[in-house]
Write an enzyme that holds these catalytic residues in place. Sequence first.
Site, PDB file in Angstrom:
ATOM      1  N   TYR A   3      47.993  -5.527  84.904  1.00  0.00           N
ATOM      2  CA  TYR A   3      46.699  -4.941  85.290  1.00  0.00           C
ATOM      3  C   TYR A   3      45.540  -5.760  84.703  1.00  0.00           C
ATOM      4  O   TYR A   3      44.586  -6.103  85.406  1.00  0.00           O
ATOM      5  CB  TYR A   3      46.660  -3.488  84.800  1.00  0.00           C
ATOM      6  CG  TYR A   3      45.419  -2.726  85.158  1.00  0.00           C
ATOM      7  CD1 TYR A   3      45.235  -2.226  86.453  1.00  0.00           C
ATOM      8  CD2 TYR A   3      44.433  -2.461  84.214  1.00  0.00           C
ATOM      9  CE1 TYR A   3      44.101  -1.501  86.775  1.00  0.00           C
ATOM     10  CE2 TYR A   3      43.307  -1.724  84.536  1.00  0.00           C
ATOM     11  CZ  TYR A   3      43.139  -1.245  85.815  1.00  0.00           C
ATOM     12  OH  TYR A   3      42.011  -0.517  86.137  1.00  0.00           O
TER      13      TYR A   3
ATOM     14  N   ASP B 248      46.160  -0.860 104.332  1.00  0.00           N
ATOM     15  CA  ASP B 248      46.804  -1.235 103.078  1.00  0.00           C
ATOM     16  C   ASP B 248      46.267  -2.615 102.729  1.00  0.00           C
ATOM     17  O   ASP B 248      46.482  -3.576 103.487  1.00  0.00           O
ATOM     18  CB  ASP B 248      48.329  -1.264 103.279  1.00  0.00           C
ATOM     19  CG  ASP B 248      49.063  -1.544 101.976  1.00  0.00           C
ATOM     20  OD1 ASP B 248      48.499  -2.249 101.104  1.00  0.00           O
ATOM     21  OD2 ASP B 248      50.201  -1.069 101.832  1.00  0.00           O
ATOM     22  N   VAL B 249      45.586  -2.722 101.616  1.00  0.00           N
ATOM     23  CA  VAL B 249      44.903  -3.988 101.293  1.00  0.00           C
ATOM     24  C   VAL B 249      45.871  -5.106 100.903  1.00  0.00           C
ATOM     25  O   VAL B 249      45.446  -6.248 100.729  1.00  0.00           O
ATOM     26  CB  VAL B 249      43.829  -3.803 100.190  1.00  0.00           C
ATOM     27  CG1 VAL B 249      42.661  -2.974 100.696  1.00  0.00           C
ATOM     28  CG2 VAL B 249      44.413  -3.226  98.904  1.00  0.00           C
TER      29      VAL B 249
ATOM     30  N   LYS C 270      42.576  -7.813  86.657  1.00  0.00           N
ATOM     31  CA  LYS C 270      41.158  -7.444  86.516  1.00  0.00           C
ATOM     32  C   LYS C 270      40.334  -8.594  85.954  1.00  0.00           C
ATOM     33  O   LYS C 270      39.169  -8.769  86.313  1.00  0.00           O
ATOM     34  CB  LYS C 270      41.035  -6.186  85.639  1.00  0.00           C
ATOM     35  CG  LYS C 270      41.630  -4.940  86.285  1.00  0.00           C
ATOM     36  CD  LYS C 270      40.915  -4.634  87.592  1.00  0.00           C
ATOM     37  CE  LYS C 270      41.386  -3.357  88.245  1.00  0.00           C
ATOM     38  NZ  LYS C 270      40.690  -3.063  89.506  1.00  0.00           N
TER      39      LYS C 270
HETATM   40  P1  NDP Z   1      42.698   6.197  91.843  1.00  0.00           P
HETATM   41  O1  NDP Z   1      44.109   6.003  91.426  1.00  0.00           O
HETATM   42  O2  NDP Z   1      42.057   7.531  91.725  1.00  0.00           O
HETATM   43  O3  NDP Z   1      42.471   5.626  93.321  1.00  0.00           O
HETATM   44  C1  NDP Z   1      42.961   4.374  93.681  1.00  0.00           C
HETATM   45  C2  NDP Z   1      42.460   4.034  95.050  1.00  0.00           C
HETATM   46  O4  NDP Z   1      42.962   2.746  95.433  1.00  0.00           O
HETATM   47  C3  NDP Z   1      42.947   5.025  96.093  1.00  0.00           C
HETATM   48  O5  NDP Z   1      41.947   5.193  97.052  1.00  0.00           O
HETATM   49  C4  NDP Z   1      44.148   4.303  96.684  1.00  0.00           C
HETATM   50  O6  NDP Z   1      44.453   4.686  97.989  1.00  0.00           O
HETATM   51  C5  NDP Z   1      43.635   2.883  96.682  1.00  0.00           C
HETATM   52  N1  NDP Z   1      44.716   1.917  96.803  1.00  0.00           N
HETATM   53  C6  NDP Z   1      45.641   1.565  95.890  1.00  0.00           C
HETATM   54  N2  NDP Z   1      46.478   0.653  96.393  1.00  0.00           N
HETATM   55  C7  NDP Z   1      46.077   0.420  97.659  1.00  0.00           C
HETATM   56  C8  NDP Z   1      46.542  -0.419  98.699  1.00  0.00           C
HETATM   57  N3  NDP Z   1      47.601  -1.211  98.557  1.00  0.00           N
HETATM   58  N4  NDP Z   1      45.876  -0.410  99.861  1.00  0.00           N
HETATM   59  C9  NDP Z   1      44.825   0.382 100.031  1.00  0.00           C
HETATM   60  N5  NDP Z   1      44.325   1.209  99.093  1.00  0.00           N
HETATM   61  C10 NDP Z   1      44.958   1.219  97.926  1.00  0.00           C
HETATM   62  O7  NDP Z   1      41.911   5.130  90.967  1.00  0.00           O
HETATM   63  P2  NDP Z   1      40.418   5.089  90.417  1.00  0.00           P
HETATM   64  O8  NDP Z   1      39.476   5.715  91.349  1.00  0.00           O
HETATM   65  O9  NDP Z   1      40.476   5.510  89.011  1.00  0.00           O
HETATM   66  O10 NDP Z   1      40.219   3.501  90.400  1.00  0.00           O
HETATM   67  C11 NDP Z   1      39.466   2.798  91.373  1.00  0.00           C
HETATM   68  C12 NDP Z   1      39.283   1.371  90.877  1.00  0.00           C
HETATM   69  O11 NDP Z   1      38.625   1.399  89.613  1.00  0.00           O
HETATM   70  C13 NDP Z   1      40.617   0.644  90.651  1.00  0.00           C
HETATM   71  O12 NDP Z   1      40.477  -0.703  91.021  1.00  0.00           O
HETATM   72  C14 NDP Z   1      40.804   0.764  89.149  1.00  0.00           C
HETATM   73  O13 NDP Z   1      41.595  -0.273  88.641  1.00  0.00           O
HETATM   74  C15 NDP Z   1      39.373   0.682  88.656  1.00  0.00           C
HETATM   75  N6  NDP Z   1      39.158   1.232  87.339  1.00  0.00           N
HETATM   76  C16 NDP Z   1      39.478   2.533  87.037  1.00  0.00           C
HETATM   77  C17 NDP Z   1      39.257   3.020  85.764  1.00  0.00           C
HETATM   78  C18 NDP Z   1      39.584   4.423  85.381  1.00  0.00           C
HETATM   79  O14 NDP Z   1      39.487   4.733  84.173  1.00  0.00           O
HETATM   80  N7  NDP Z   1      39.937   5.320  86.283  1.00  0.00           N
HETATM   81  C19 NDP Z   1      38.688   2.173  84.729  1.00  0.00           C
HETATM   82  C20 NDP Z   1      38.367   0.844  85.150  1.00  0.00           C
HETATM   83  C21 NDP Z   1      38.600   0.410  86.413  1.00  0.00           C
HETATM   84  P3  NDP Z   1      45.509   5.873  98.249  1.00  0.00           P
HETATM   85  O15 NDP Z   1      44.814   7.161  98.007  1.00  0.00           O
HETATM   86  O16 NDP Z   1      45.848   5.703  99.673  1.00  0.00           O
HETATM   87  O17 NDP Z   1      46.662   5.661  97.307  1.00  0.00           O
END
Ligand code: NDP
Length: 232
Positions: free
Chosen positions: A138, A46-47, A142
């Site tokens: 958010y 957990d980050v 970012k």
């Molecule tokens: P998802 O919601 O599909 O995945 C989020 C990921 O972050 C998961 O692997 C989740 O792990 C992990 N995560 C969240 N909180 C924690 C935590 N406290 N500790 C460890 N892991 C954590 O998101 P996306 O793939 O869409 O997004 C990935 C990144 O890209 C994010 O930073 C997001 O803000 C950014 N982003 C996304 C966009 C979009 O349109 N989708 C656009 C711009 C940026 P777990 O599975 O265990 O919950």
Amino acid sequence: MLVTGGNRGIGLAIAKAFAAQGDQVAVTYRSGVDGLPDDLLPVQCDVTDADAVDRAFTEVEEKHGNVAVLVSNAGITDDGLLMRMSEDSFTRVVDANLTAAYRVAKRASRGMLRAKGGRMIFVSSVVGLLGSAGQVNYAASKAGLVGLARSVARELGSRGITANVVAPGFVDTDMTRALPDARRAEIVAQVPLGRYAAVEEVASAVTWLGSAEAGYVTGAVIPVDGGLGMGH
Ligand code: NDP
């Protein structure tokens, strides 16, 4: 190399892209790792927990050696209008998206300094540059990543360490699938390319920043947003 939140969405695509070019890839996950490809090393973390981050790096270093490329990708949303946004919601999102990036960058810098080189890539968002109604927490987190990465770039550049930001627009993942259909249609209407990004399109910018070809690129913000944020 290590990708935080590499068990699904954009992080998983990034991990697969590095693995496809022959790199040893570790992914941190929080919830689970169903169906993760065999060539990715899963490490629970957990980050938002500094000790867990330290343990995760130690485990990866034991199995793969020094982490030469760090991708700080894990992130969450918790949308709401400013008037109704609780302080808890604000600090939780900033902790997961920005403070966590500081935690992993700090831990990664240890090995990178020893190795006299390394690559840090932070996954931000076009929303950090444009702002977004209903996403004060958010967008702030970012935008903060840009200042963080550029400061790391200045602090550690002389040690051969680069720090860059990728700013995706709207990408087709669980995060955006959670939006109502009407909102999704509204977003697409604003994107010059008229569609969401595929996760692989974000991953290819990240692998490039991690490659030798990008050795002279640092402190950059690379948009992968279909033109949505151009000019910012
Ligand atoms: P998802 O919601 O599909 O995945 C989020 C990921 O972050 C998961 O692997 C989740 O792990 C992990 N995560 C969240 N909180 C924690 C935590 N406290 N500790 C460890 N892991 C954590 O998101 P996306 O793939 O869409 O997004 C990935 C990144 O890209 C994010 O930073 C997001 O803000 C950014 N982003 C996304 C966009 C979009 O349109 N989708 C656009 C711009 C940026 P777990 O599975 O265990 O919950």
